[in-house]
Design a protein around this motif. Structure first.
Motif, PDB file in Angstrom:
ATOM      1  N   ILE A 168      51.621  22.020  36.226  1.00 35.96           N
ATOM      2  CA  ILE A 168      52.281  23.329  36.273  1.00 35.96           C
ATOM      3  C   ILE A 168      51.238  24.428  36.422  1.00 35.96           C
ATOM      4  O   ILE A 168      51.384  25.345  37.244  1.00 35.96           O
ATOM      5  CB  ILE A 168      53.130  23.566  35.003  1.00 35.96           C
ATOM      6  CG1 ILE A 168      54.346  22.635  34.982  1.00 35.96           C
ATOM      7  CG2 ILE A 168      53.575  25.027  34.919  1.00 35.96           C
ATOM      8  CD1 ILE A 168      55.425  22.961  35.992  1.00 35.96           C
ATOM      9  N   LYS A 169      50.163  24.341  35.655  1.00 38.74           N
ATOM     10  CA  LYS A 169      49.108  25.357  35.713  1.00 38.74           C
ATOM     11  C   LYS A 169      48.511  25.470  37.114  1.00 38.74           C
ATOM     12  O   LYS A 169      48.149  26.552  37.557  1.00 38.74           O
ATOM     13  CB  LYS A 169      48.005  25.021  34.699  1.00 38.74           C
ATOM     14  CG  LYS A 169      48.425  25.181  33.245  1.00 38.74           C
ATOM     15  CD  LYS A 169      47.319  24.713  32.298  1.00 38.74           C
ATOM     16  CE  LYS A 169      47.754  24.805  30.840  1.00 38.74           C
ATOM     17  NZ  LYS A 169      46.692  24.329  29.921  1.00 38.74           N
ATOM     18  N   ALA A 170      48.416  24.342  37.814  1.00 37.05           N
ATOM     19  CA  ALA A 170      47.820  24.346  39.151  1.00 37.05           C
ATOM     20  C   ALA A 170      48.653  25.154  40.139  1.00 37.05           C
ATOM     21  O   ALA A 170      48.125  25.688  41.125  1.00 37.05           O
ATOM     22  CB  ALA A 170      47.669  22.911  39.653  1.00 37.05           C
ATOM     23  N   VAL A 171      49.951  25.258  39.892  1.00 37.67           N
ATOM     24  CA  VAL A 171      50.836  25.983  40.804  1.00 37.67           C
ATOM     25  C   VAL A 171      50.801  27.487  40.529  1.00 37.67           C
ATOM     26  O   VAL A 171      51.060  28.296  41.416  1.00 37.67           O
ATOM     27  CB  VAL A 171      52.281  25.453  40.696  1.00 37.67           C
ATOM     28  CG1 VAL A 171      53.245  26.235  41.582  1.00 37.67           C
ATOM     29  CG2 VAL A 171      52.326  23.975  41.072  1.00 37.67           C
ATOM     30  N   THR A 172      50.446  27.897  39.305  1.00 42.62           N
ATOM     31  CA  THR A 172      50.539  29.311  38.918  1.00 42.62           C
ATOM     32  C   THR A 172      49.536  30.214  39.613  1.00 42.62           C
ATOM     33  O   THR A 172      49.744  31.404  39.713  1.00 42.62           O
ATOM     34  CB  THR A 172      50.329  29.496  37.407  1.00 42.62           C
ATOM     35  OG1 THR A 172      48.987  29.127  37.057  1.00 42.62           O
ATOM     36  CG2 THR A 172      51.329  28.679  36.611  1.00 42.62           C
ATOM     37  N   LYS A 173      48.403  29.673  40.034  1.00 39.53           N
ATOM     38  CA  LYS A 173      47.315  30.467  40.620  1.00 39.53           C
ATOM     39  C   LYS A 173      46.650  31.362  39.578  1.00 39.53           C
ATOM     40  O   LYS A 173      45.906  32.286  39.917  1.00 39.53           O
ATOM     41  CB  LYS A 173      47.801  31.308  41.810  1.00 39.53           C
ATOM     42  CG  LYS A 173      48.370  30.483  42.953  1.00 39.53           C
ATOM     43  CD  LYS A 173      48.785  31.378  44.111  1.00 39.53           C
ATOM     44  CE  LYS A 173      49.320  30.578  45.284  1.00 39.53           C
ATOM     45  NZ  LYS A 173      50.601  29.943  45.006  1.00 39.53           N
ATOM     46  N   LEU A 229      58.809  30.762  41.949  1.00 45.12           N
ATOM     47  CA  LEU A 229      59.613  31.816  41.329  1.00 45.12           C
ATOM     48  C   LEU A 229      60.118  31.383  39.962  1.00 45.12           C
ATOM     49  O   LEU A 229      60.134  32.178  39.015  1.00 45.12           O
ATOM     50  CB  LEU A 229      60.785  32.187  42.242  1.00 45.12           C
ATOM     51  CG  LEU A 229      61.661  33.353  41.779  1.00 45.12           C
ATOM     52  CD1 LEU A 229      60.824  34.609  41.571  1.00 45.12           C
ATOM     53  CD2 LEU A 229      62.770  33.618  42.792  1.00 45.12           C
ATOM     54  N   LEU A 230      60.528  30.122  39.843  1.00 44.66           N
ATOM     55  CA  LEU A 230      60.939  29.592  38.543  1.00 44.66           C
ATOM     56  C   LEU A 230      59.800  29.728  37.538  1.00 44.66           C
ATOM     57  O   LEU A 230      59.998  30.206  36.409  1.00 44.66           O
ATOM     58  CB  LEU A 230      61.331  28.115  38.685  1.00 44.66           C
ATOM     59  CG  LEU A 230      61.470  27.339  37.363  1.00 44.66           C
ATOM     60  CD1 LEU A 230      62.686  27.813  36.585  1.00 44.66           C
ATOM     61  CD2 LEU A 230      61.545  25.840  37.614  1.00 44.66           C
ATOM     62  N   ILE A 231      58.611  29.333  37.944  1.00 37.54           N
ATOM     63  CA  ILE A 231      57.468  29.338  37.029  1.00 37.54           C
ATOM     64  C   ILE A 231      57.086  30.763  36.635  1.00 37.54           C
ATOM     65  O   ILE A 231      56.907  31.073  35.452  1.00 37.54           O
ATOM     66  CB  ILE A 231      56.268  28.605  37.658  1.00 37.54           C
ATOM     67  CG1 ILE A 231      56.602  27.114  37.822  1.00 37.54           C
ATOM     68  CG2 ILE A 231      55.014  28.759  36.792  1.00 37.54           C
ATOM     69  CD1 ILE A 231      55.575  26.331  38.618  1.00 37.54           C
ATOM     70  N   VAL A 232      56.988  31.667  37.628  1.00 40.80           N
ATOM     71  CA  VAL A 232      56.572  33.030  37.299  1.00 40.80           C
ATOM     72  C   VAL A 232      57.634  33.749  36.473  1.00 40.80           C
ATOM     73  O   VAL A 232      57.321  34.546  35.580  1.00 40.80           O
ATOM     74  CB  VAL A 232      56.224  33.831  38.576  1.00 40.80           C
ATOM     75  CG1 VAL A 232      57.463  34.293  39.321  1.00 40.80           C
ATOM     76  CG2 VAL A 232      55.337  35.031  38.230  1.00 40.80           C
ATOM     77  N   SER A 233      58.917  33.450  36.715  1.00 44.15           N
ATOM     78  CA  SER A 233      59.985  34.058  35.920  1.00 44.15           C
ATOM     79  C   SER A 233      59.916  33.602  34.470  1.00 44.15           C
ATOM     80  O   SER A 233      60.165  34.388  33.545  1.00 44.15           O
ATOM     81  CB  SER A 233      61.355  33.716  36.516  1.00 44.15           C
ATOM     82  OG  SER A 233      61.515  34.304  37.793  1.00 44.15           O
ATOM     83  N   ARG A 234      59.581  32.327  34.267  1.00 46.42           N
ATOM     84  CA  ARG A 234      59.455  31.834  32.893  1.00 46.42           C
ATOM     85  C   ARG A 234      58.224  32.438  32.209  1.00 46.42           C
ATOM     86  O   ARG A 234      58.255  32.751  31.021  1.00 46.42           O
ATOM     87  CB  ARG A 234      59.353  30.305  32.879  1.00 46.42           C
ATOM     88  CG  ARG A 234      60.597  29.601  33.393  1.00 46.42           C
ATOM     89  CD  ARG A 234      61.856  29.971  32.593  1.00 46.42           C
ATOM     90  NE  ARG A 234      63.050  29.441  33.226  1.00 46.42           N
ATOM     91  CZ  ARG A 234      63.812  30.130  34.072  1.00 46.42           C
ATOM     92  NH1 ARG A 234      63.510  31.385  34.371  1.00 46.42           N
ATOM     93  NH2 ARG A 234      64.879  29.573  34.615  1.00 46.42           N
TER      94      ARG A 234
END
Length: 341
Positions: A168-173, A229-234
């Motif tokens: 998950i962290k790898a996708v956040t940038k 978008l799911l990740i950044v919204s959370r």
């Protein structure tokens, strides 16, 4: 040119952790992750990536078995090999698995490698497993030995060595991934896994498509932007683009003195600017960087004055994209502040 879907899952069981890991590997841990626009679930394979022009497929077969024998590895290569024979344009074939036994490999430290990294004895047993499965499933008189050799030259083996949180962290940038707890990242992973599972509830067995783009009509996919978008919204704590006229209470000080139409104009502009920053693949690192700076500030400060926060964090920051102006950034600070509460 057609593609017939075979052996697709039709049950309602949750998507496995391993398949979700392979999805996140595909969109967050590869040098060419940026090319991938959509990810499909249990269509061409367990997980497959598709580019924006719908003319390339990244194909992943994932197997989470603790003791994978060489012969079983060969058997599991079959779905990848079958796609290799397809008339569709598959860019890469990836076997995603746990860390294999050292004795199988020449360089045991490699976690991403080609078939040539297997010991000769292991190669022979893998080929035997694949050949037997081809004969069993194809049940025809065609000699596939040459095609098998061609396929084994290009297949990539990826061994999983990361936790769910790390994917998950790898996708956040984000550079400072510790701004959120491991429990938080785990909860996002579980939510994504459940969404992935829900996408597999439709029945597509024996369905036929003639172009790659047609697979999207089955709705067994997510866009990479949906996932981001799911990740950044959370992370922020609110659905950031849920309503163009939504505004957090901390932003009200900047617009309450305006009439209704002026309010709408500013809110629409702020929402549009953030949307442009987020959805622009070439520049969205700027969006992530700004979010990271704001969240990091709030992690060590209790200040709830948006003007003051802006002056402390972003007043000297010049974004690479002009539409992330002062008003839009204050709007973003207000959203993050509301979400963190």
């Amino acid at each position: 040119m057609t593609y017939i879907f075979k052996n697709t899952e039709i049950n309602n069981e949750k998507a496995s952790v391993f398949e979700t890991k392979s999805l996140l590997y595909l969109i967050g841990k590869r040098n060419d992750s940026k090319e991938i626009e959509y990810v499909t679930f249990d269509c061409f394979n367990d997980v497959s990536g598709i580019n924006k022009r719908h003319n390339k497929i990244w194909d992943i077969q994932s197997k989470n078995e603790a003791t994978l024998s060489p012969k079983k590895i060969g058997t599991y290569f079959f779905t990848l090999f079958d796609n290799f024979l397809s008339t569709f344009s598959f860019k890469e074939f990836i076997f995603f698995c746990p860390i294999l036994k050292e004795k199988y490999k020449i360089d045991s430290k490699l976690r991403n490698f080609k078939f040539t990294n297997f010991e000769e004895k292991t190669q022979t047993r893998i080929i035997a497993g694949l050949t037997e499965e081809v004969i069993r499933v194809k049940n025809d008189s065609i000699d596939y030995s040459t095609k098998i050799k061609e396929f084994l030259k290009i297949i990539t083996i990826v061994e999983d060595e990361n936790t769910e949180n790390e994917y998950i962290k790898a996708v956040t940038k984000f550079k400072k991934t510790e701004i959120k707890s491991d429990e938080f990242y785990k909860s996002v992973f579980v939510e994504l896994r459940n969404i992935q599972s829900s996408k597999k509830n439709s029945y597509i067995e024996n369905k036929t498509i003639s172009e790659i783009r047609e697979v999207l009509s089955f709705r067994r996919h997510l866009s990479v932007k949906d996932i981001e978008l799911l990740i950044v919204s959370r992370i922020i704590g609110v659905e950031i683009f849920k309503n163009i006229f939504y505004y957090p209470i901390y932003f009200s000080i900047f617009i309450d003195h305006l009439n209704i139409e002026d309010k709408k104009d500013i809110l629409q502009e702020c929402n549009s600017n953030l949307s442009r920053a987020f959805f622009n693949k070439n520049n969205n690192k700027v969006f992530w960087k700004i979010c990271e700076e704001i969240i990091t500030y709030f992690s060590i400060n209790k200040n709830k004055d948006v003007e003051s926060v802006y002056n402390s964090v972003l007043s000297t920051y010049t974004p690479k994209v002009s539409y992330l102006n002062e008003t839009t950034l204050k709007y973003l600070i207000s959203i993050i502040l509301e979400g963190l509460e």
